[in-house]
Design a protein around this motif. Structure first.
Motif: not given
Length: 244
Positions: A34-35, A40-42, A71-75
């Motif tokens: 996790l980072v 994050w980009d936005d 955090g880490q992003c999924w979908t």
């Protein structure tokens, strides 16, 4: 544990596109990384952590709070053209699939007395830019700390602008309440990919010979579930009867 799962069922299927090297690391080292949200980009994604805090007219140093979240992003979206083009620009990305229960279950430490304060997963809520700004103005750190939990604070990291609603994002979040990772931009956790990953899907533009070779490498790590190259760009084989 379920109190820290926001707007999701444990059996909800979720997906994430990793760079090829990261997927191999995931299977080989059994560690998920996790980072910090600042990476994050936005810039609107971590709007609350980027805000200036005041007590009356006096500024308050909240860098300790800002630096404690990861955090880490999924979908919930299995795949799309936009997903491959954005997250696999080198055309060698790999989309792995699992469930909310498997991901969060591997992450949440039931033996730790502080897990309820530091481990969360939730569905992202999409808001108009003006609503996001208003939300940031109306919130206070005292409000978010109500009840001595981090639940309300975690929810601020589950807000994104409506322009990104097509991503159908899910985020796993960690707060370093024990101050074990001071100065680190990343934090990793045990993750037995061979057992927890349910599907592996290679970029549809990746050469099939490379797919075959990489499939063997991943299988050698003990993975036995579905593995394939995406068929998103496969042209249909049409038969035209010129005698009709």
């Amino acid at each position: 544990m379920t109190a820290n799962v926001f707007d999701l069922d444990m059996d909800t299927k979720i997906y994430r596109v990793f760079p090829l090297v990261r997927v191999l690391d995931l299977f080989e080292n059994s560690r998920n990384v996790l980072v910090r949200p600042k990476l994050w980009d936005d810039p609107f994604e971590n709007f609350f952590l980027s805000a200036q805090a005041f007590s009356g007219t006096s500024p308050i140093d909240i860098n300790g709070i800002k630096e404690s979240w990861y955090g880490q992003c999924w979908t919930t979206l299995a795949e799309s053209d936009a997903m491959w083009r954005i997250y696999s620009p080198s055309k060698e990305g790999v989309c792995v699939g699992t469930t909310v229960g498997k991901l969060f279950g591997s992450f949440y430490d039931e033996t730790s007395s502080t897990s309820a304060l530091k481990m969360f997963i939730g569905r992202v809520v999409y808001k108009e830019k003006n609503d996001t700004v208003s939300m940031a103005k109306d919130l206070s750190f005292m409000d978010l700390a109500g009840g001595g939990t981090n639940n309300r604070f975690a929810r601020t990291l589950l807000v994104k602008r409506s322009e990104f609603e097509h991503e159908r994002e899910v985020r796993i979040l960690f707060c370093d309440v024990d101050k074990e990772h001071l100065g680190d931009d990343t934090v990793s956790f045990d993750f037995n990919a061979a057992n927890l990953i349910e599907s592996v899907l290679f970029d549809p533009r990746l050469d099939m010979r490379i797919v075959a070779a990489l499939s063997s490498v991943i299988a050698n790590f003990g993975y036995t579930n579905d593995i394939d190259r995406s068929h998103l760009y496969d042209a249909p084989r049409l038969i035209i009867n010129l005698n009709r």
